[in-house]
Scaffold this motif. Structure first.
Motif, PDB file in Angstrom:
ATOM      1  N   ALA A  41       0.837  -1.202   0.000  1.00 29.60           N
ATOM      2  CA  ALA A  41       0.000   0.000   0.000  1.00 29.60           C
ATOM      3  C   ALA A  41       0.874   1.256   0.000  1.00 29.60           C
ATOM      4  N   LEU A  42       1.929   1.249   0.785  1.00 34.06           N
ATOM      5  CA  LEU A  42       2.831   2.400   0.826  1.00 34.06           C
ATOM      6  C   LEU A  42       3.515   2.603  -0.524  1.00 34.06           C
ATOM      7  N   SER A  43       3.961   1.517  -1.132  1.00 33.33           N
ATOM      8  CA  SER A  43       4.631   1.642  -2.426  1.00 33.33           C
ATOM      9  C   SER A  43       3.675   2.155  -3.490  1.00 33.33           C
ATOM     10  N   LEU A  44       2.423   1.748  -3.431  1.00 38.39           N
ATOM     11  CA  LEU A  44       1.438   2.245  -4.389  1.00 38.39           C
ATOM     12  C   LEU A  44       1.222   3.749  -4.241  1.00 38.39           C
ATOM     13  N   GLU A  45       1.325   4.252  -3.020  1.00 34.31           N
ATOM     14  CA  GLU A  45       1.189   5.694  -2.815  1.00 34.31           C
ATOM     15  C   GLU A  45       2.308   6.452  -3.529  1.00 34.31           C
ATOM     16  N   PHE A  46       3.525   5.932  -3.474  1.00 33.64           N
ATOM     17  CA  PHE A  46       4.636   6.568  -4.185  1.00 33.64           C
ATOM     18  C   PHE A  46       4.444   6.481  -5.697  1.00 33.64           C
ATOM     19  N   LYS A  47       3.959   5.326  -6.166  1.00 31.25           N
ATOM     20  CA  LYS A  47       3.718   5.170  -7.597  1.00 31.25           C
ATOM     21  C   LYS A  47       2.597   6.101  -8.064  1.00 31.25           C
ATOM     22  N   MET A  48       1.572   6.272  -7.219  1.00 33.63           N
ATOM     23  CA  MET A  48       0.477   7.186  -7.557  1.00 33.63           C
ATOM     24  C   MET A  48       0.993   8.634  -7.602  1.00 33.63           C
ATOM     25  N   ALA A  49       1.871   8.978  -6.692  1.00 32.42           N
ATOM     26  CA  ALA A  49       2.457  10.325  -6.696  1.00 32.42           C
ATOM     27  C   ALA A  49       3.192  10.578  -8.009  1.00 32.42           C
ATOM     28  N   LEU A  70      -7.509   1.621  -7.608  1.00 33.34           N
ATOM     29  CA  LEU A  70      -8.299   0.419  -7.330  1.00 33.34           C
ATOM     30  C   LEU A  70      -7.465  -0.604  -6.555  1.00 33.34           C
ATOM     31  N   LEU A  71      -6.235  -0.801  -6.989  1.00 32.17           N
ATOM     32  CA  LEU A  71      -5.336  -1.713  -6.273  1.00 32.17           C
ATOM     33  C   LEU A  71      -5.116  -1.250  -4.842  1.00 32.17           C
ATOM     34  N   GLU A 122      -0.819  15.582 -24.989  1.00 29.72           N
ATOM     35  CA  GLU A 122      -1.914  15.175 -25.862  1.00 29.72           C
ATOM     36  C   GLU A 122      -2.998  14.455 -25.073  1.00 29.72           C
ATOM     37  N   LEU A 123      -4.186  14.432 -25.648  1.00 31.28           N
ATOM     38  CA  LEU A 123      -5.322  13.782 -25.002  1.00 31.28           C
ATOM     39  C   LEU A 123      -5.094  12.277 -24.857  1.00 31.28           C
ATOM     40  N   ASN A 124      -4.430  11.660 -25.845  1.00 38.93           N
ATOM     41  CA  ASN A 124      -4.114  10.220 -25.774  1.00 38.93           C
ATOM     42  C   ASN A 124      -3.330   9.899 -24.512  1.00 38.93           C
ATOM     43  N   GLU A 125      -2.315  10.695 -24.252  1.00 37.36           N
ATOM     44  CA  GLU A 125      -1.469  10.487 -23.077  1.00 37.36           C
ATOM     45  C   GLU A 125      -2.279  10.642 -21.795  1.00 37.36           C
ATOM     46  N   LEU A 126      -3.188  11.606 -21.793  1.00 38.46           N
ATOM     47  CA  LEU A 126      -4.006  11.839 -20.614  1.00 38.46           C
ATOM     48  C   LEU A 126      -4.947  10.663 -20.345  1.00 38.46           C
ATOM     49  N   VAL A 127      -5.497  10.081 -21.404  1.00 35.89           N
ATOM     50  CA  VAL A 127      -6.393   8.921 -21.250  1.00 35.89           C
ATOM     51  C   VAL A 127      -5.629   7.737 -20.673  1.00 35.89           C
ATOM     52  N   VAL A 128      -4.453   7.467 -21.211  1.00 40.18           N
ATOM     53  CA  VAL A 128      -3.635   6.350 -20.707  1.00 40.18           C
ATOM     54  C   VAL A 128      -3.232   6.611 -19.264  1.00 40.18           C
ATOM     55  N   LEU A 129      -2.811   7.824 -18.976  1.00 37.34           N
ATOM     56  CA  LEU A 129      -2.411   8.187 -17.617  1.00 37.34           C
ATOM     57  C   LEU A 129      -3.585   8.061 -16.656  1.00 37.34           C
ATOM     58  N   GLY A 130      -4.760   8.501 -17.088  1.00 30.93           N
ATOM     59  CA  GLY A 130      -5.965   8.367 -16.260  1.00 30.93           C
ATOM     60  C   GLY A 130      -6.293   6.920 -15.967  1.00 30.93           C
ATOM     61  N   ALA A 131      -6.147   6.055 -16.967  1.00 29.29           N
ATOM     62  CA  ALA A 131      -6.419   4.628 -16.781  1.00 29.29           C
ATOM     63  C   ALA A 131      -5.439   4.015 -15.779  1.00 29.29           C
ATOM     64  N   VAL A 132      -4.180   4.388 -15.883  1.00 34.10           N
ATOM     65  CA  VAL A 132      -3.164   3.876 -14.953  1.00 34.10           C
ATOM     66  C   VAL A 132      -3.469   4.343 -13.531  1.00 34.10           C
ATOM     67  N   ILE A 133      -3.833   5.608 -13.385  1.00 38.85           N
ATOM     68  CA  ILE A 133      -4.150   6.146 -12.062  1.00 38.85           C
ATOM     69  C   ILE A 133      -5.356   5.426 -11.472  1.00 38.85           C
ATOM     70  N   ILE A 134      -6.387   5.194 -12.286  1.00 44.04           N
ATOM     71  CA  ILE A 134      -7.573   4.482 -11.805  1.00 44.04           C
ATOM     72  C   ILE A 134      -7.224   3.069 -11.373  1.00 44.04           C
ATOM     73  N   LEU A 135      -6.419   2.364 -12.163  1.00 48.15           N
ATOM     74  CA  LEU A 135      -6.020   0.992 -11.798  1.00 48.15           C
ATOM     75  C   LEU A 135      -5.210   0.965 -10.506  1.00 48.15           C
ATOM     76  N   ARG A 136      -4.299   1.892 -10.354  1.00 49.76           N
ATOM     77  CA  ARG A 136      -3.493   1.927  -9.128  1.00 49.76           C
ATOM     78  C   ARG A 136      -4.341   2.312  -7.924  1.00 49.76           C
TER      79      ARG A 136
END
Length: 107
Positions: free
Chosen positions: A57-65, A92-93, A76-90
């Motif tokens: 959980a602590l490591s995920l906080e650093f990765k989320m940061a 959720l984890l 670009e919007l593409n990058e933002l969509v991918v970044l948003g998906a990664v943030i949502i997955l992290r």
């Protein structure tokens, strides 16, 4: 001038946050495995699962940061969509790990 300074420094800060997250996962995993081996021989009660989940959980906080800091560099919007998906997955984890940690654990 400020924008160029941010573009120069931010990748290093992001890399540092990600490295700290990786380091915490490695230390938590090795420490938990060491406690597991010790408990095999001593038969002493030890909540290894909780300790490992805490480290994850602590490591995920650093990765989320790091991911949040990456939003500053998005062009670009593409990058933002991918970044948003990664943030949502992290996120959720992180939620699942915190849920697991709140479950009654053995002592």
């Amino acid at each position: 001038m400020l924008e160029s300074a941010v573009e120069w420094a931010l990748p290093m800060v992001i890399s540092l946050c990600e490295f700290m997250g990786i380091f915490i996962v490695a230390v938590s995993a090795l420490g938990s495995f060491g406690r597991y081996l010790k408990s095999l021989f001593t038969h002493a009660p030890c909540d290894i699962k909780f300790q490992l989940a805490n480290g994850l959980a602590l490591s995920l906080e650093f990765k989320m940061a790091a991911e949040i800091l990456k939003t500053v560099l998005v062009r670009e919007l593409n990058e933002l969509v991918v970044l948003g998906a990664v943030i949502i997955l992290r996120a959720l984890l992180s939620f699942l790990i915190h849920f697991e940690m709140k479950q009654p654990h053995s002592s």
